[in-house]
Design an enzyme around this catalytic site. Structure first.
Site, PDB file in Angstrom:
ATOM      1  N   PRO A  46       0.823  -1.214   0.000  1.00  0.00           N
ATOM      2  CA  PRO A  46       0.000   0.000   0.000  1.00  0.00           C
ATOM      3  C   PRO A  46       0.858   1.266   0.000  1.00  0.00           C
ATOM      4  CG  PRO A  46      -0.148  -1.143   2.131  1.00  0.00           C
ATOM      5  CD  PRO A  46       0.660  -2.011   1.220  1.00  0.00           C
ATOM      6  N   ASP A  47       0.367   2.348  -0.631  1.00  0.00           N
ATOM      7  CA  ASP A  47       1.075   3.622  -0.548  1.00  0.00           C
ATOM      8  C   ASP A  47       0.622   4.339   0.730  1.00  0.00           C
ATOM      9  OD1 ASP A  47      -1.444   4.628  -1.103  1.00  0.00           O
ATOM     10  OD2 ASP A  47      -0.886   5.584  -2.991  1.00  0.00           O
ATOM     11  N   PHE A  48       0.932   5.615   0.864  1.00  0.00           N
ATOM     12  CA  PHE A  48       0.496   6.371   2.040  1.00  0.00           C
ATOM     13  C   PHE A  48      -0.872   6.992   1.848  1.00  0.00           C
ATOM     14  CE2 PHE A  48       4.774   7.683   4.163  1.00  0.00           C
ATOM     15  CZ  PHE A  48       4.807   6.455   4.776  1.00  0.00           C
ATOM     16  N   ARG A  49      -1.023   7.718   0.730  1.00  0.00           N
ATOM     17  CA  ARG A  49      -2.113   8.689   0.682  1.00  0.00           C
ATOM     18  C   ARG A  49      -3.313   8.289  -0.166  1.00  0.00           C
ATOM     19  NH1 ARG A  49       2.658  11.284   1.206  1.00  0.00           N
ATOM     20  NH2 ARG A  49       2.848  12.689   2.998  1.00  0.00           N
ATOM     21  N   GLN A 119      11.779   7.302  -3.521  1.00  0.00           N
ATOM     22  CA  GLN A 119      11.447   7.581  -2.122  1.00  0.00           C
ATOM     23  C   GLN A 119      11.083   6.286  -1.413  1.00  0.00           C
ATOM     24  OE1 GLN A 119       8.782  11.394  -2.042  1.00  0.00           O
ATOM     25  NE2 GLN A 119       8.695  10.552  -4.099  1.00  0.00           N
ATOM     26  N   ASN A 120      11.031   5.186  -2.189  1.00  0.00           N
ATOM     27  CA  ASN A 120      10.566   3.932  -1.605  1.00  0.00           C
ATOM     28  C   ASN A 120      11.647   3.258  -0.770  1.00  0.00           C
ATOM     29  OD1 ASN A 120       8.224   4.446  -2.889  1.00  0.00           O
ATOM     30  ND2 ASN A 120       8.482   2.912  -4.495  1.00  0.00           N
ATOM     31  N   ILE A 121      11.166   2.487   0.188  1.00  0.00           N
ATOM     32  CA  ILE A 121      12.068   1.789   1.093  1.00  0.00           C
ATOM     33  C   ILE A 121      11.841   0.286   1.006  1.00  0.00           C
ATOM     34  CG2 ILE A 121      12.374   3.726   2.687  1.00  0.00           C
ATOM     35  CD1 ILE A 121      10.097   2.623   4.378  1.00  0.00           C
ATOM     36  N   ASP A 122      11.167  -0.144  -0.061  1.00  0.00           N
ATOM     37  CA  ASP A 122      10.822  -1.566  -0.179  1.00  0.00           C
ATOM     38  C   ASP A 122      11.903  -2.391  -0.875  1.00  0.00           C
ATOM     39  OD1 ASP A 122      10.481  -0.991  -2.947  1.00  0.00           O
ATOM     40  OD2 ASP A 122       8.349  -0.560  -2.648  1.00  0.00           O
ATOM     41  N   HIS A 139      15.272   7.843   0.662  1.00  0.00           N
ATOM     42  CA  HIS A 139      14.772   7.696   2.035  1.00  0.00           C
ATOM     43  C   HIS A 139      15.351   6.459   2.712  1.00  0.00           C
ATOM     44  CE1 HIS A 139      11.088  10.479   1.104  1.00  0.00           C
ATOM     45  NE2 HIS A 139      12.224  11.131   1.186  1.00  0.00           N
ATOM     46  N   CYS A 147      21.950   2.138  15.639  1.00  0.00           N
ATOM     47  CA  CYS A 147      21.315   2.599  16.869  1.00  0.00           C
ATOM     48  C   CYS A 147      20.814   4.026  16.638  1.00  0.00           C
ATOM     49  CB  CYS A 147      22.314   2.577  18.020  1.00  0.00           C
ATOM     50  SG  CYS A 147      21.645   3.384  19.495  1.00  0.00           S
ATOM     51  N   CYS A 169      20.525  -1.806  21.034  1.00  0.00           N
ATOM     52  CA  CYS A 169      21.945  -1.542  20.875  1.00  0.00           C
ATOM     53  C   CYS A 169      22.733  -2.152  22.041  1.00  0.00           C
ATOM     54  CB  CYS A 169      22.180  -0.030  20.820  1.00  0.00           C
ATOM     55  SG  CYS A 169      23.915   0.422  20.724  1.00  0.00           S
ATOM     56  N   CYS A 172      24.488   1.083  24.051  1.00  0.00           N
ATOM     57  CA  CYS A 172      23.753   2.081  24.845  1.00  0.00           C
ATOM     58  C   CYS A 172      22.324   1.663  25.172  1.00  0.00           C
ATOM     59  CB  CYS A 172      23.772   3.435  24.148  1.00  0.00           C
ATOM     60  SG  CYS A 172      22.633   3.538  22.775  1.00  0.00           S
ATOM     61  N   THR A 209       4.069   9.277  -7.234  1.00  0.00           N
ATOM     62  CA  THR A 209       4.340  10.029  -6.002  1.00  0.00           C
ATOM     63  C   THR A 209       3.387  11.207  -5.884  1.00  0.00           C
ATOM     64  OG1 THR A 209       5.942  11.419  -4.824  1.00  0.00           O
ATOM     65  CG2 THR A 209       6.232  11.252  -7.209  1.00  0.00           C
ATOM     66  N   SER A 210       3.000  11.518  -4.658  1.00  0.00           N
ATOM     67  CA  SER A 210       2.114  12.666  -4.452  1.00  0.00           C
ATOM     68  C   SER A 210       2.916  13.966  -4.373  1.00  0.00           C
ATOM     69  CB  SER A 210       1.287  12.468  -3.185  1.00  0.00           C
ATOM     70  OG  SER A 210       2.145  12.336  -2.072  1.00  0.00           O
ATOM     71  N   ASN A 233       0.817   9.247 -13.117  1.00  0.00           N
ATOM     72  CA  ASN A 233       0.233   9.105 -11.781  1.00  0.00           C
ATOM     73  C   ASN A 233      -1.281   8.990 -11.918  1.00  0.00           C
ATOM     74  OD1 ASN A 233       1.263   9.079  -9.019  1.00  0.00           O
ATOM     75  ND2 ASN A 233      -0.007  10.864  -8.641  1.00  0.00           N
TER      76      ASN A 233
HETATM   77  P1  CNA Z   1       2.094   8.770  -1.454  1.00  0.00           P
HETATM   78  O1  CNA Z   1       2.001  10.096  -0.828  1.00  0.00           O
HETATM   79  O2  CNA Z   1       1.268   7.680  -0.877  1.00  0.00           O
HETATM   80  O3  CNA Z   1       1.709   8.985  -2.996  1.00  0.00           O
HETATM   81  C1  CNA Z   1       1.571   7.903  -3.871  1.00  0.00           C
HETATM   82  C2  CNA Z   1       1.042   8.459  -5.190  1.00  0.00           C
HETATM   83  O4  CNA Z   1       0.977   7.403  -6.115  1.00  0.00           O
HETATM   84  C3  CNA Z   1      -0.357   9.053  -5.073  1.00  0.00           C
HETATM   85  O5  CNA Z   1      -0.408  10.262  -5.785  1.00  0.00           O
HETATM   86  C4  CNA Z   1      -1.236   7.986  -5.720  1.00  0.00           C
HETATM   87  O6  CNA Z   1      -2.351   8.528  -6.368  1.00  0.00           O
HETATM   88  C5  CNA Z   1      -0.300   7.373  -6.708  1.00  0.00           C
HETATM   89  N1  CNA Z   1      -0.614   5.971  -6.989  1.00  0.00           N
HETATM   90  C6  CNA Z   1      -0.705   4.944  -6.122  1.00  0.00           C
HETATM   91  N2  CNA Z   1      -0.996   3.803  -6.744  1.00  0.00           N
HETATM   92  C7  CNA Z   1      -1.101   4.120  -8.069  1.00  0.00           C
HETATM   93  C8  CNA Z   1      -1.390   3.376  -9.233  1.00  0.00           C
HETATM   94  N3  CNA Z   1      -1.630   2.056  -9.178  1.00  0.00           N
HETATM   95  N4  CNA Z   1      -1.436   4.031 -10.411  1.00  0.00           N
HETATM   96  C9  CNA Z   1      -1.197   5.359 -10.484  1.00  0.00           C
HETATM   97  N5  CNA Z   1      -0.908   6.109  -9.419  1.00  0.00           N
HETATM   98  C10 CNA Z   1      -0.864   5.497  -8.225  1.00  0.00           C
HETATM   99  O7  CNA Z   1       3.589   8.249  -1.522  1.00  0.00           O
HETATM  100  P2  CNA Z   1       4.921   9.070  -1.864  1.00  0.00           P
HETATM  101  O8  CNA Z   1       5.899   8.073  -2.324  1.00  0.00           O
HETATM  102  O9  CNA Z   1       4.661  10.260  -2.677  1.00  0.00           O
HETATM  103  O10 CNA Z   1       5.327   9.584  -0.409  1.00  0.00           O
HETATM  104  C11 CNA Z   1       6.592   9.498  -0.006  1.00  0.00           C
HETATM  105  C12 CNA Z   1       6.767   8.517   1.168  1.00  0.00           C
HETATM  106  C13 CNA Z   1       5.923   7.293   1.112  1.00  0.00           C
HETATM  107  C14 CNA Z   1       8.153   8.002   1.079  1.00  0.00           C
HETATM  108  O11 CNA Z   1       8.899   8.503   2.118  1.00  0.00           O
HETATM  109  C15 CNA Z   1       8.084   6.481   1.152  1.00  0.00           C
HETATM  110  O12 CNA Z   1       9.090   5.949   1.970  1.00  0.00           O
HETATM  111  C16 CNA Z   1       6.748   6.182   1.715  1.00  0.00           C
HETATM  112  N6  CNA Z   1       6.195   4.873   1.360  1.00  0.00           N
HETATM  113  C17 CNA Z   1       6.941   3.936   0.701  1.00  0.00           C
HETATM  114  C18 CNA Z   1       6.398   2.711   0.369  1.00  0.00           C
HETATM  115  C19 CNA Z   1       7.248   1.716  -0.358  1.00  0.00           C
HETATM  116  O13 CNA Z   1       8.453   1.678  -0.139  1.00  0.00           O
HETATM  117  N7  CNA Z   1       6.665   0.921  -1.247  1.00  0.00           N
HETATM  118  C20 CNA Z   1       5.062   2.407   0.700  1.00  0.00           C
HETATM  119  C21 CNA Z   1       4.320   3.386   1.396  1.00  0.00           C
HETATM  120  C22 CNA Z   1       4.898   4.603   1.710  1.00  0.00           C
END
Ligand code: CNA
Length: 293
Positions: A46-49, A119-122, A139, A147, A169, A172, A209-210, A233
Site C-alpha cells: 500500500p502507498d500512504f495517501r 522515495q521507496n524503502i521496499d 529515504h 542505533c 543496541c 547504549c 508520487t504525491s 500518476n
Molecule cells: P504517497 O504520498 O502515498 O503517494 C503515492 C502516489 O501514487 C499518489 O499520488 C497515488 O495517487 C499514486 N498511486 C498509487 N498507486 C497508483 C497506481 N496504481 N497508479 C497510479 N498512481 C498510483 O507516496 P509518496 O511516495 O509520494 O510519499 C513518499 C513517502 C511514502 C516516502 O517517504 C516512502 O518511503 C513512503 N512509502 C513507501 C512505500 C514503499 O516503499 N513501497 C510504501 C508506502 C509509503
C-alpha cells in the site's frame, strides 16, 4: 464524448506518444526518474495517501496519534512499536518487483537512465536489477541498521523485525533502527548527486508520487526549463496541478502499470521487458532465497 474529461484524455494521450517519439528520435539519453510508493502498489504494497487502501487510511492498526508519527524520530525514540509493525509489512523479501520496476531497468539496459531517485524503502528497485550506481534510495533502506541514539552500525535486522523483537543496541541499550530516513533526519549522502544529475537531465519522468514531501517536491523543478517532464500518476500533483501546464510538461493520468505498459508498447520495448521479467522472476526458487542486499 466532448466534455472536459475527454478533452483532457486526448491531450494526455498525445502527451505519452510525443514523449515516446522524443525517446525514439534519440533526444533523451539522460533520463532521470523520480518515483514514489505508487510504483509498488502493483506489487501489493500500500502507498500512504491513496484514500481507502493507503497506510494513512489504515492507521488504527498502528496505534499512533497522527500518520507522520510513524516516521517521526522523537516518537520512535519513545515508542518504536508502530514503526516496527509497519516495517514488517514493507520488509523486502515479501514482495516482488512489477512491470514498472522492470520498465525502469529497461531504460538502463537501453543506456538511457542517468539515475533513478526513489522515495521507496521496499528495495524492489535493487531486486529487479537496477544497479547501485544508477539508484538513489533517497529515504534509505532496510539493508543496514544503526542505533538511533549512538549510531553504532548493525547488519539488517530482518530476523528481529519478522519475529516482533525490537532490536537493542549492545552499547547504549537504545533501539536499533533500520536506516530508513525519518522526518527530521538527513538524507543519505548519495542524494546530493541530484545537484549534478538534474541539470544534466534531458527527460524527467515522475511516477507514483504525491510530491508532498520535501525535498522531492522541489527537486522536480531543478531540471532545465526546456527539458520535458512526464508525470505518470493517478492524479495531477506538484507543478502539474497548475493549468496551463508548463511548455514541455506532459502527464498521463490513470493506473500506472497500464500507462507504463502502453508507453513501453509505443517504444517497442514491451516484449523485451516481459522477457527480462520472466528471466529474472523465474531464476528465483523461493522468496527466502532472494538476498536483495
Ligand atoms: P504517497 O504520498 O502515498 O503517494 C503515492 C502516489 O501514487 C499518489 O499520488 C497515488 O495517487 C499514486 N498511486 C498509487 N498507486 C497508483 C497506481 N496504481 N497508479 C497510479 N498512481 C498510483 O507516496 P509518496 O511516495 O509520494 O510519499 C513518499 C513517502 C511514502 C516516502 O517517504 C516512502 O518511503 C513512503 N512509502 C513507501 C512505500 C514503499 O516503499 N513501497 C510504501 C508506502 C509509503
Amino acid at each position: 464524448g466532448s466534455g472536459p474529461q475527454s478533452a483532457t484524455k486526448s491531450v494526455s494521450r498525445r502527451s505519452l506518444a510525443s514523449v515516446a517519439r522524443l525517446v525514439k528520435l534519440g533526444r533523451c539519453k539522460n533520463v532521470v526518474v523520480v518515483a514514489g510508493a505508487g510504483i509498488s502498489t502493483a506489487s501489493g504494497i500500500p502507498d500512504f495517501r491513496t484514500p481507502g487502501t493507503g497506510l494513512y487510511a489504515n492507521l488504527e492498526k498502528y496505534n499512533i496519534p497522527y500518520p507522520e508519527a510513524i516516521f517521526n524520530i522523537d516518537y520512535f525514540s519513545n515508542d518504536p512499536q508502530p514503526f516496527f509493525s509497519l516495517a514488517k509489512a514493507l520488509y523486502p523479501g515479501s514482495h516482488r518487483p512489477n512491470y514498472i520496476h522492470y520498465f525502469i531497468r529497461m531504460l538502463h539496459h537501453k543506456g538511457l537512465l542517468l539515475r533513478m531517485y526513489t522515495q521507496n524503502i521496499d528495495g524492489l528497485e535493487k531486486l529487479c536489477g537496477i544497479p547501485d550506481d544508477k539508484l538513489v534510495e533517497a529515504h534509505g533502506s532496510f539493508s543496514t541498521a544503526s542505533c538511533h541514539l549512538c549510531y553504532t552500525p548493525y547488519p539488517a535486522e530482518e530476523h528481529a523485525i519478522m519475529n516482533d523483537n525490537i532490536p537493542i543496541c549492545t552499547f547504549c541499550a537504545a533501539t536499533v533502527k533500520p536506516d530508513v530516513v525519518f522526518f527530521g533526519e538527513d538524507l543519505p549522502q548519495k542524494y546530493f548527486l541530484h545537484a549534478e544529475d538534474f541539470p544534466k537531465a534531458d527527460l524527467l519522468i515522475i511516477m507514483g508520487t504525491s510530491l508532498q514531501i520535501e525535498p522531492f517536491s522541489s527537486l522536480v523543478n531543478t531540471v532545465r526549463s526546456t527539458v520535458p517532464r512526464l508525470l505518470l500518476n493517478r492524479h495531477a500533483v506538484g507543478p502539474f496541478e497548475k493549468v496551463p501546464l508548463r511548455r514541455g510538461d506532459h502527464m498521463e493520468l490513470g493506473d500506472l502499470e497500464d500507462t507504463v505498459r502502453r508507453f513501453a508498447e509505443m517504444l517497442g520495448w514491451n516484449d523485451e521487458i516481459k522477457e527480462l521479467m520472466r528471466s529474472q522472476e523465474t531464476g528465483v526458487s523461493s522468496p527466502l532465497s532472494i538476498r536483495p542486499f
